[in-house]
Write a protein that holds these residues in place. Sequence first.
Motif, PDB file in Angstrom:
ATOM      1  N   PRO A   1       0.839  -1.206   0.000  1.00 50.13           N
ATOM      2  CA  PRO A   1       0.000   0.000   0.000  1.00 50.13           C
ATOM      3  C   PRO A   1       0.871   1.251   0.000  1.00 50.13           C
ATOM      4  CG  PRO A   1      -0.767  -1.572   1.646  1.00 50.13           C
ATOM      5  CD  PRO A   1       0.555  -2.079   1.163  1.00 50.13           C
ATOM      6  N   ARG A   2       0.513   2.215  -0.829  1.00 53.78           N
ATOM      7  CA  ARG A   2       1.297   3.445  -0.908  1.00 53.78           C
ATOM      8  C   ARG A   2       0.785   4.480   0.089  1.00 53.78           C
ATOM      9  NH1 ARG A   2       1.384   3.589  -7.434  1.00 53.78           N
ATOM     10  NH2 ARG A   2      -0.366   2.190  -7.037  1.00 53.78           N
ATOM     11  N   ASP A   3       1.714   5.156   0.708  1.00 57.47           N
ATOM     12  CA  ASP A   3       1.393   6.198   1.684  1.00 57.47           C
ATOM     13  C   ASP A   3       1.270   7.518   0.928  1.00 57.47           C
ATOM     14  OD1 ASP A   3       1.164   8.012   3.727  1.00 57.47           O
ATOM     15  OD2 ASP A   3       2.769   7.143   4.956  1.00 57.47           O
ATOM     16  N   TRP A   4       0.050   7.786   0.428  1.00 58.73           N
ATOM     17  CA  TRP A   4      -0.137   8.974  -0.393  1.00 58.73           C
ATOM     18  C   TRP A   4       0.068  10.255   0.387  1.00 58.73           C
ATOM     19  CZ3 TRP A   4       0.396   8.536  -5.251  1.00 58.73           C
ATOM     20  CH2 TRP A   4       0.000   7.371  -5.916  1.00 58.73           C
ATOM     21  N   GLU A   5      -0.251  10.228   1.677  1.00 56.51           N
ATOM     22  CA  GLU A   5      -0.035  11.431   2.482  1.00 56.51           C
ATOM     23  C   GLU A   5       1.448  11.783   2.544  1.00 56.51           C
ATOM     24  OE1 GLU A   5      -0.869  13.179   7.003  1.00 56.51           O
ATOM     25  OE2 GLU A   5      -1.585  11.182   6.425  1.00 56.51           O
ATOM     26  N   GLN A   6       2.279  10.777   2.741  1.00 55.12           N
ATOM     27  CA  GLN A   6       3.712  11.015   2.793  1.00 55.12           C
ATOM     28  C   GLN A   6       4.240  11.462   1.434  1.00 55.12           C
ATOM     29  OE1 GLN A   6       6.000   7.631   4.092  1.00 55.12           O
ATOM     30  NE2 GLN A   6       7.974   8.650   3.789  1.00 55.12           N
ATOM     31  N   ILE A   7       3.762  10.840   0.369  1.00 56.84           N
ATOM     32  CA  ILE A   7       4.222  11.179  -0.979  1.00 56.84           C
ATOM     33  C   ILE A   7       3.868  12.620  -1.323  1.00 56.84           C
ATOM     34  CG2 ILE A   7       3.876  10.696  -3.435  1.00 56.84           C
ATOM     35  CD1 ILE A   7       3.477   7.720  -2.591  1.00 56.84           C
ATOM     36  N   LEU A   8       2.605  13.006  -1.087  1.00 54.77           N
ATOM     37  CA  LEU A   8       2.170  14.360  -1.431  1.00 54.77           C
ATOM     38  C   LEU A   8       2.767  15.398  -0.487  1.00 54.77           C
ATOM     39  CD1 LEU A   8      -1.575  13.725  -2.379  1.00 54.77           C
ATOM     40  CD2 LEU A   8       0.364  14.136  -3.908  1.00 54.77           C
ATOM     41  N   THR A   9       3.000  15.018   0.774  1.00 52.21           N
ATOM     42  CA  THR A   9       3.637  15.947   1.698  1.00 52.21           C
ATOM     43  C   THR A   9       5.063  16.251   1.259  1.00 52.21           C
ATOM     44  OG1 THR A   9       2.288  15.218   3.578  1.00 52.21           O
ATOM     45  CG2 THR A   9       4.382  16.307   4.086  1.00 52.21           C
ATOM     46  N   GLY A  10       5.774  15.228   0.805  1.00 52.23           N
ATOM     47  CA  GLY A  10       7.132  15.448   0.308  1.00 52.23           C
ATOM     48  C   GLY A  10       7.150  16.360  -0.903  1.00 52.23           C
ATOM     49  N   LEU A  11       6.214  16.154  -1.829  1.00 50.34           N
ATOM     50  CA  LEU A  11       6.142  17.018  -3.009  1.00 50.34           C
ATOM     51  C   LEU A  11       5.732  18.427  -2.621  1.00 50.34           C
ATOM     52  CD1 LEU A  11       6.272  17.405  -6.052  1.00 50.34           C
ATOM     53  CD2 LEU A  11       3.905  16.558  -6.196  1.00 50.34           C
ATOM     54  N   ASP A  12       4.794  18.558  -1.698  1.00 49.54           N
ATOM     55  CA  ASP A  12       4.358  19.879  -1.262  1.00 49.54           C
ATOM     56  C   ASP A  12       5.504  20.659  -0.620  1.00 49.54           C
ATOM     57  OD1 ASP A  12       2.088  21.833  -0.545  1.00 49.54           O
ATOM     58  OD2 ASP A  12       2.966  21.419   1.414  1.00 49.54           O
ATOM     59  N   THR A  13       6.342  19.978   0.152  1.00 49.53           N
ATOM     60  CA  THR A  13       7.497  20.636   0.760  1.00 49.53           C
ATOM     61  C   THR A  13       8.411  21.217  -0.313  1.00 49.53           C
ATOM     62  OG1 THR A  13       7.436  19.175   2.692  1.00 49.53           O
ATOM     63  CG2 THR A  13       9.518  20.292   2.231  1.00 49.53           C
TER      64      THR A  13
ATOM     65  N   VAL B   1       7.495  22.046  -3.376  1.00 54.72           N
ATOM     66  CA  VAL B   1       6.788  23.137  -4.054  1.00 54.72           C
ATOM     67  C   VAL B   1       6.916  24.421  -3.245  1.00 54.72           C
ATOM     68  CG1 VAL B   1       4.506  24.004  -4.697  1.00 54.72           C
ATOM     69  CG2 VAL B   1       5.189  21.696  -5.359  1.00 54.72           C
ATOM     70  N   GLN B   2       6.738  24.336  -1.928  1.00 52.52           N
ATOM     71  CA  GLN B   2       6.869  25.526  -1.094  1.00 52.52           C
ATOM     72  C   GLN B   2       8.285  26.079  -1.174  1.00 52.52           C
ATOM     73  OE1 GLN B   2       4.117  26.730  -0.008  1.00 52.52           O
ATOM     74  NE2 GLN B   2       2.977  24.871  -0.494  1.00 52.52           N
ATOM     75  N   ARG B   3       9.250  25.198  -1.173  1.00 51.45           N
ATOM     76  CA  ARG B   3      10.642  25.649  -1.281  1.00 51.45           C
ATOM     77  C   ARG B   3      10.910  26.247  -2.666  1.00 51.45           C
ATOM     78  NH1 ARG B   3      15.941  21.890  -0.214  1.00 51.45           N
ATOM     79  NH2 ARG B   3      14.726  20.481  -1.510  1.00 51.45           N
ATOM     80  N   LEU B   4      10.310  25.669  -3.696  1.00 56.18           N
ATOM     81  CA  LEU B   4      10.480  26.205  -5.045  1.00 56.18           C
ATOM     82  C   LEU B   4       9.916  27.619  -5.142  1.00 56.18           C
ATOM     83  CD1 LEU B   4      11.298  25.822  -8.007  1.00 56.18           C
ATOM     84  CD2 LEU B   4       9.050  24.772  -8.407  1.00 56.18           C
ATOM     85  N   ARG B   5       8.766  27.861  -4.509  1.00 61.90           N
ATOM     86  CA  ARG B   5       8.196  29.208  -4.494  1.00 61.90           C
ATOM     87  C   ARG B   5       9.155  30.191  -3.838  1.00 61.90           C
ATOM     88  NH1 ARG B   5       2.037  27.977  -2.338  1.00 61.90           N
ATOM     89  NH2 ARG B   5       1.024  27.700  -4.364  1.00 61.90           N
ATOM     90  N   GLU B   6       9.663  29.816  -2.667  1.00 62.14           N
ATOM     91  CA  GLU B   6      10.555  30.715  -1.944  1.00 62.14           C
ATOM     92  C   GLU B   6      11.841  30.954  -2.725  1.00 62.14           C
ATOM     93  OE1 GLU B   6      12.998  31.112   2.274  1.00 62.14           O
ATOM     94  OE2 GLU B   6      12.319  29.161   1.558  1.00 62.14           O
ATOM     95  N   TRP B   7      12.446  29.890  -3.239  1.00 60.84           N
ATOM     96  CA  TRP B   7      13.710  30.039  -3.951  1.00 60.84           C
ATOM     97  C   TRP B   7      13.532  30.852  -5.232  1.00 60.84           C
ATOM     98  CZ3 TRP B   7      17.345  25.172  -3.801  1.00 60.84           C
ATOM     99  CH2 TRP B   7      17.644  24.882  -2.458  1.00 60.84           C
ATOM    100  N   THR B   8      12.400  30.660  -5.902  1.00 62.97           N
ATOM    101  CA  THR B   8      12.150  31.455  -7.110  1.00 62.97           C
ATOM    102  C   THR B   8      12.004  32.926  -6.745  1.00 62.97           C
ATOM    103  OG1 THR B   8      11.030  29.571  -8.163  1.00 62.97           O
ATOM    104  CG2 THR B   8      10.655  31.744  -9.113  1.00 62.97           C
ATOM    105  N   ALA B   9      11.297  33.210  -5.655  1.00 63.62           N
ATOM    106  CA  ALA B   9      11.146  34.594  -5.208  1.00 63.62           C
ATOM    107  C   ALA B   9      12.500  35.183  -4.809  1.00 63.62           C
ATOM    108  CB  ALA B   9      10.163  34.663  -4.037  1.00 63.62           C
ATOM    109  N   LEU B  10      13.310  34.416  -4.101  1.00 72.33           N
ATOM    110  CA  LEU B  10      14.631  34.892  -3.704  1.00 72.33           C
ATOM    111  C   LEU B  10      15.516  35.150  -4.917  1.00 72.33           C
ATOM    112  CD1 LEU B  10      15.280  32.565  -0.642  1.00 72.33           C
ATOM    113  CD2 LEU B  10      15.272  35.059  -0.575  1.00 72.33           C
ATOM    114  N   SER B  11      15.475  34.240  -5.887  1.00 72.80           N
ATOM    115  CA  SER B  11      16.276  34.414  -7.093  1.00 72.80           C
ATOM    116  C   SER B  11      15.837  35.649  -7.866  1.00 72.80           C
ATOM    117  CB  SER B  11      16.161  33.164  -7.975  1.00 72.80           C
ATOM    118  OG  SER B  11      16.895  33.319  -9.176  1.00 72.80           O
ATOM    119  N   THR B  12      14.521  35.862  -7.942  1.00 78.21           N
ATOM    120  CA  THR B  12      13.997  37.039  -8.632  1.00 78.21           C
ATOM    121  C   THR B  12      14.414  38.317  -7.902  1.00 78.21           C
ATOM    122  OG1 THR B  12      12.093  35.751  -9.398  1.00 78.21           O
ATOM    123  CG2 THR B  12      11.911  38.143  -9.498  1.00 78.21           C
TER     124      THR B  12
END
Length: 288
Positions: free
Chosen positions: A77-89, A91-102
């Motif tokens: 059985p796949r732990d979808w909560e863990q999988i999506l939480t990892g991706l969400d983390t 994504v949030q970092r990508l938003r911040e890093w993109t803003a910082l780079s800009t």
Amino acid sequence: MTVSTLLAEATRHQQHSGQRPLPTWYEVFHSRATLREALTNAAVAGGVPRAWVDHVRERGERAVTWNPDLYLRTPEPRDWEQILTGLDTDVQRLREWTALSTAYGKFGAATQSGIGSDLDRNVRALRARTAGVANLLGLTSDQGQQLWGSEQDWVDAGVSMLDSIPVEGSAQRWRQVARTDIDAYALQATALAEAGITIGTAAALVSAEALGPGIGAALTAPQPLFQSATPTGDEIETAIDAANPTFRADAEIALPTFSDAADTDPWSGDLAPTDIAAEPPVWQAAEL
């Protein structure tokens, strides 16, 4: 060339020549083994069951090439909560890093030189790996909006992460991102690309071409934490007035008056001997 193929090649070489493989063989073998491990980690992050990964790896070690018609083991059985939480983390970092780079390109490149290329490289590696995992999961544009909102939501989130951060804080974050070791993510992105997974774009993610300019248009210049280290004359006078509210520059300073006690004659300054006979020195007393 797969790891199993390389091992078979090394075996043949040793059987025919009696010598170990050339140094170049070890370099290629290490590169392929590292890439295989990176692909495994990315696949698990993208929701591929570990049982399937192990099954395919075992077939590869037996030189059985991939065939989609072959059966795969029953997955755990796949732990979808863990999988999506990892991706969400990410994504949030990508938003911040993109803003910082800009923000760096808009406000900091002139004063914080030497980190721009490292900053851009790390942002690209993070985006590539995040897009690859999102594509491996098969997330659609609608699902992406359900998870992270619209393009404007991405822009607003990126800008809000930099709100109230002074110049000194921005400079520190730029250096931190530029120095972050993200080589593992870069290698995973490369492994996904070699496996045929798109890493340049993802339907579930807002594109870099839209996110960067959107954030740049909404950013305001960060302000320094300390406006000035040298106070002006007016500031000093204001501080003195605040500390001494009753002080007036034209006030007369009253000198203290001293008086002798009523029963004591004031000292006249006469240094003559008094009428009181002094005791003789010790040597004279001895003669007496």
